[in-house]
Design an enzyme around this catalytic site. Structure first.
Site, PDB file in Angstrom:
ATOM      1  N   GLU A 269       0.620  -1.010  -0.158  1.00 54.59           N
ATOM      2  CA  GLU A 269       0.245   0.038   0.277  1.00 54.59           C
ATOM      3  C   GLU A 269       1.297   0.862  -0.010  1.00 54.59           C
ATOM      4  O   GLU A 269       0.569   2.467   0.552  1.00 54.59           O
ATOM      5  CB  GLU A 269      -0.552  -0.002   1.618  1.00 54.59           C
ATOM      6  CG  GLU A 269      -1.655  -0.858   1.809  1.00 54.59           C
ATOM      7  CD  GLU A 269      -2.415  -1.482   2.871  1.00 54.59           C
ATOM      8  OE1 GLU A 269      -2.502  -0.131   3.538  1.00 54.59           O
ATOM      9  OE2 GLU A 269      -3.361  -1.629   3.101  1.00 54.59           O
ATOM     10  N   PRO A 270       1.706   1.320  -1.360  1.00 51.62           N
ATOM     11  CA  PRO A 270       2.273   2.727  -0.620  1.00 51.62           C
ATOM     12  C   PRO A 270       2.318   3.774  -1.226  1.00 51.62           C
ATOM     13  O   PRO A 270       0.923   3.863  -2.697  1.00 51.62           O
ATOM     14  CB  PRO A 270       3.453   1.817  -2.463  1.00 51.62           C
ATOM     15  CG  PRO A 270       3.336   1.324  -3.244  1.00 51.62           C
ATOM     16  CD  PRO A 270       1.868   0.335  -2.266  1.00 51.62           C
ATOM     17  N   GLY A 271       2.358   4.989  -0.197  1.00 50.02           N
ATOM     18  CA  GLY A 271       1.576   6.138  -0.883  1.00 50.02           C
ATOM     19  C   GLY A 271       2.828   7.617  -1.085  1.00 50.02           C
ATOM     20  O   GLY A 271       3.138   7.489  -2.355  1.00 50.02           O
TER      21      GLY A 271
ATOM     22  N   ARG B 278       2.850  20.273   6.119  1.00 49.89           N
ATOM     23  CA  ARG B 278       3.790  19.366   6.496  1.00 49.89           C
ATOM     24  C   ARG B 278       4.733  19.489   7.890  1.00 49.89           C
ATOM     25  O   ARG B 278       5.507  19.828   8.926  1.00 49.89           O
ATOM     26  CB  ARG B 278       4.205  18.517   5.177  1.00 49.89           C
ATOM     27  CG  ARG B 278       3.398  17.755   4.687  1.00 49.89           C
ATOM     28  CD  ARG B 278       4.339  16.974   3.511  1.00 49.89           C
ATOM     29  NE  ARG B 278       5.063  15.592   4.753  1.00 49.89           N
ATOM     30  CZ  ARG B 278       6.971  15.721   4.413  1.00 49.89           C
ATOM     31  NH1 ARG B 278       6.991  16.899   4.010  1.00 49.89           N
ATOM     32  NH2 ARG B 278       6.636  15.029   5.387  1.00 49.89           N
TER      33      ARG B 278
ATOM     34  N   TYR C 280       4.674  18.532  11.639  1.00 46.89           N
ATOM     35  CA  TYR C 280       5.694  17.241  11.222  1.00 46.89           C
ATOM     36  C   TYR C 280       6.848  17.782  11.969  1.00 46.89           C
ATOM     37  O   TYR C 280       7.664  17.160  11.883  1.00 46.89           O
ATOM     38  CB  TYR C 280       6.123  16.265  10.497  1.00 46.89           C
ATOM     39  CG  TYR C 280       4.048  15.971  10.206  1.00 46.89           C
ATOM     40  CD1 TYR C 280       3.621  14.751  10.839  1.00 46.89           C
ATOM     41  CD2 TYR C 280       3.870  16.084   8.600  1.00 46.89           C
ATOM     42  CE1 TYR C 280       2.214  14.378  10.471  1.00 46.89           C
ATOM     43  CE2 TYR C 280       2.729  15.651   8.642  1.00 46.89           C
ATOM     44  CZ  TYR C 280       1.681  14.556   9.090  1.00 46.89           C
ATOM     45  OH  TYR C 280       0.944  14.650   9.214  1.00 46.89           O
TER      46      TYR C 280
ATOM     47  N   CYS D 137      -2.048  33.917  10.590  1.00 45.43           N
ATOM     48  CA  CYS D 137      -1.752  34.086  11.477  1.00 45.43           C
ATOM     49  C   CYS D 137      -1.976  33.556  12.522  1.00 45.43           C
ATOM     50  O   CYS D 137      -2.648  32.785  12.894  1.00 45.43           O
ATOM     51  CB  CYS D 137      -2.877  35.103  11.728  1.00 45.43           C
ATOM     52  SG  CYS D 137      -3.328  36.822  10.643  1.00 45.43           S
ATOM     53  N   GLU D 138      -0.521  32.345  12.661  1.00 42.57           N
ATOM     54  CA  GLU D 138       0.339  32.222  13.528  1.00 42.57           C
ATOM     55  C   GLU D 138       1.409  31.729  13.669  1.00 42.57           C
ATOM     56  O   GLU D 138       1.651  31.458  12.266  1.00 42.57           O
ATOM     57  CB  GLU D 138      -0.141  30.057  12.655  1.00 42.57           C
ATOM     58  CG  GLU D 138      -1.936  29.624  12.994  1.00 42.57           C
ATOM     59  CD  GLU D 138      -1.950  28.901  14.194  1.00 42.57           C
ATOM     60  OE1 GLU D 138      -1.916  28.963  14.578  1.00 42.57           O
ATOM     61  OE2 GLU D 138      -3.665  29.867  13.808  1.00 42.57           O
TER      62      GLU D 138
ATOM     63  N   TYR E  85       0.966  14.591   0.979  1.00 44.15           N
ATOM     64  CA  TYR E  85       0.161  14.640   1.796  1.00 44.15           C
ATOM     65  C   TYR E  85       0.757  16.522   2.025  1.00 44.15           C
ATOM     66  O   TYR E  85       1.072  17.226   3.216  1.00 44.15           O
ATOM     67  CB  TYR E  85       1.094  14.236   3.164  1.00 44.15           C
ATOM     68  CG  TYR E  85       0.761  12.581   3.182  1.00 44.15           C
ATOM     69  CD1 TYR E  85      -0.339  11.507   3.240  1.00 44.15           C
ATOM     70  CD2 TYR E  85       2.054  11.680   3.246  1.00 44.15           C
ATOM     71  CE1 TYR E  85      -0.470  10.823   3.451  1.00 44.15           C
ATOM     72  CE2 TYR E  85       1.522  10.103   2.857  1.00 44.15           C
ATOM     73  CZ  TYR E  85       0.400  10.322   3.510  1.00 44.15           C
ATOM     74  OH  TYR E  85       0.146   8.763   3.681  1.00 44.15           O
TER      75      TYR E  85
HETATM   76  C1  LIG Z   1      -1.436   6.060   5.188  1.00 40.69           C
HETATM   77  C2  LIG Z   1      -1.363   5.178   5.129  1.00 40.69           C
HETATM   78  C3  LIG Z   1      -0.467   3.735   3.608  1.00 40.69           C
HETATM   79  C4  LIG Z   1       0.155   5.064   3.246  1.00 40.69           C
HETATM   80  O1  LIG Z   1       1.672   4.778   4.057  1.00 40.69           O
HETATM   81  P1  LIG Z   1       2.590   6.364   3.126  1.00 40.69           P
HETATM   82  O2  LIG Z   1       3.979   6.288   4.384  1.00 40.69           O
HETATM   83  O3  LIG Z   1       2.328   7.163   2.763  1.00 40.69           O
HETATM   84  O4  LIG Z   1       3.250   4.638   1.884  1.00 40.69           O
HETATM   85  C5  LIG Z   1      -0.799   2.332   3.489  1.00 40.69           C
HETATM   86  N1  LIG Z   1      -1.684   2.197   4.249  1.00 40.69           N
HETATM   87  C6  LIG Z   1      -2.754   2.591   5.368  1.00 40.69           C
HETATM   88  C7  LIG Z   1      -3.599   1.586   5.795  1.00 40.69           C
HETATM   89  C8  LIG Z   1      -2.488   4.717   5.386  1.00 40.69           C
HETATM   90  O5  LIG Z   1      -2.732   4.084   6.401  1.00 40.69           O
END
Ligand SMILES: *Cc1c(COP(=O)(O)O)cnc(C)c1O
Length: 425
Positions: free
Chosen positions: A280-282, A319, A323, A349-350, A377
């Site tokens: 599940e790469p994002g 971000r 973070y 204004c922060e 993100y």
């Molecule tokens: C956010 C998330 C991802 C993706 O994470 P990345 O760090 O962007 O790769 C995959 N699976 C789940 C369940 C998430 O909450």
């Protein structure tokens, strides 16, 4: 400096003038205005294909995590390459459909799915639900019964592994809200297996984001495999093992594994196993495929500090504020003015409204700056705080620039709002 930058982004430098694919970033800022997000179609594709080729010899499904960047043109680019999708809401599922994605390659994550979300996903026939609690399992079973479907289920287990990343993006420890305690998982699987409208198909975990080492992934997978073996003894067999997302990217000087390195660490553990591997790469697909452009409105100095006040703010890119993230920032056109050290701050204004602190920049008022690694993100976390219309999103494809989201207008800001009725008499 710029050469180092170009090695990990979609952006290259021609004598200090930045361009994405074949389009100068300054031209984009002039034509479309700032602030704006700009993504490279080639970089998104390249990053996805890196996973695909690393997994060529293993049955797999790469489910891009939609929350990292959910623009439908980004999803379309990935759908056309055969990607599946990891979603966390019905809104994301509808985006995937609109982009031409295949619902049978969708996995549905998230701790708080509602019955109506479950129903829609069941009707569309998604690949599976990543179930995070026993209560959710029960609701899913009932919902599936009501619409005469069987829900394919993977249990998200919490392997209690420290991802060694920022605490806000660390999700695989006992103290986090995510998943089912791995020690309790066999019991929950046995319950699930007895439910009339549930079909157990897999197991998943997601231990955190921006991981720069393979060791936590390997530790988590080892725990998952021990669970899979235990389930086998109980007569429960699984079709897939989903190890989530979380591979980090280089923002500054991190040296995260490539998808190839990552898979080289993981695949030996799966040797001789028939389960399909799901990922599940994002972030690792989109972060370095995008930038945000912003223009310097004012330069200001109070004797101790110099500020570059820009037209993008924490509402556009949160971000750094949320973070303490470090993101590279450079002018898009080389300038000969002497460099000075600036905090790059926005108009909100922060005091937390900054994009970068203490950076040496050769800039004058009016300069356009490129905030690197902004493809993940970024826009998705933007808001209208301070009544600021959200930025435009653009996609570069070779020498073409496509508007993939119009800049919001002032009218858009209050389009759903209503005045109270005026008092009668
Ligand atoms: C956010 C998330 C991802 C993706 O994470 P990345 O760090 O962007 O790769 C995959 N699976 C789940 C369940 C998430 O909450």
């Amino acid at each position: 400096m710029h050469d180092a930058v170009s090695s990990f982004t979609a952006v290259s430098s021609d004598q200090g003038n930045l361009q994405m694919e074949r389009v100068p970033l300054n031209d984009i800022a002039n034509q479309f205005g700032t602030p704006c997000y700009v993504y490279s179609k080639a970089a998104i594709s390249h990053n996805f294909l890196a996973y695909q080729s690393a997994l060529a010899d293993k049955a797999h499904l790469i489910c891009y995590a939609v929350k990292a960047n959910s623009n439908i043109a980004v999803l379309q680019t990935l759908a056309e390459l055969g990607a599946g999708f990891d979603i966390v809401s019905i809104g994301e599922l509808e985006r995937v459909l609109r982009a031409g994605g295949d619902p049978s390659k969708v996995v549905f994550s998230g701790v708080a799915k509602s019955a109506s979300e479950m129903q829609r996903a069941l009707e569309l026939g998604i690949h599976c639900f990543n179930v995070e609690s026993e209560a959710e399992l029960e609701l899913l079973n009932n919902t599936a019964a009501n619409c005469a479907r069987v829900a394919a289920v993977s249990l998200r287990v919490n392997p209690d592994v420290d991802a060694q990343t920022h605490p806000y993006i660390s999700t695989g420890l006992k103290e986090n809200k995510f998943g089912i305690d791995i020690d309790r998982a066999p019991q929950v699987y046995q319950r699930a297996a007895q439910m009339s409208h549930i079909k157990v198909v897999g197991v998943d975990c997601h231990i955190g984001s921006q991981l720069v080492d393979t060791a936590p992934f390997v530790a988590a997978l080892e725990r998952l495999l021990a669970l899979v073996d235990r389930l086998g003894e109980l007569g429960i067999t699984l079709d897939h093992i989903d190890i989530g997302g979380g591979l980090g990217v280089c923002y500054n000087n991190e040296q995260p594994p490539t998808p190839e390195n990552y898979m080289a660490a993981v695949l030996p553990l799966l040797q001789g196993r028939s389960e399909m591997l799901v990922l599940e790469p994002g972030r690792s697909i989109v972060a370095n495929a995008g930038v945000m452009l912003t223009q310097v409105q004012y330069l200001k100095s109070n004797g101790e500090k110099n500020f570059a006040i820009v037209d993008a703010a924490m509402n556009d890119m949160i971000r750094p504020a949320l973070y303490q993230a470090w993101m590279d920032i450079q002018p898009v056109v080389r300038s000969d003015v002497p460099a000075a050290v600036y905090d790059v701050v926005g108009p909100v204004c922060e005091t937390g409204d900054f994009l970068a602190k203490e950076r040496s920049l050769s800039i004058s008022t009016g300069a356009t700056l490129c905030l690197f690694s902004a493809g993940a993100y970024g826009f998705v976390m933007s808001s209208n705080y301070n009544s600021r219309p959200r930025a435009a999103e653009l996609m570069v494809d070779d020498d073409q620039v496509h508007v993939i989201r119009q800049r919001e207008t002032i009218e858009d800001l209050f389009s759903g709002e209503q005045l109270l009725p005026s008092k009668a008499g």
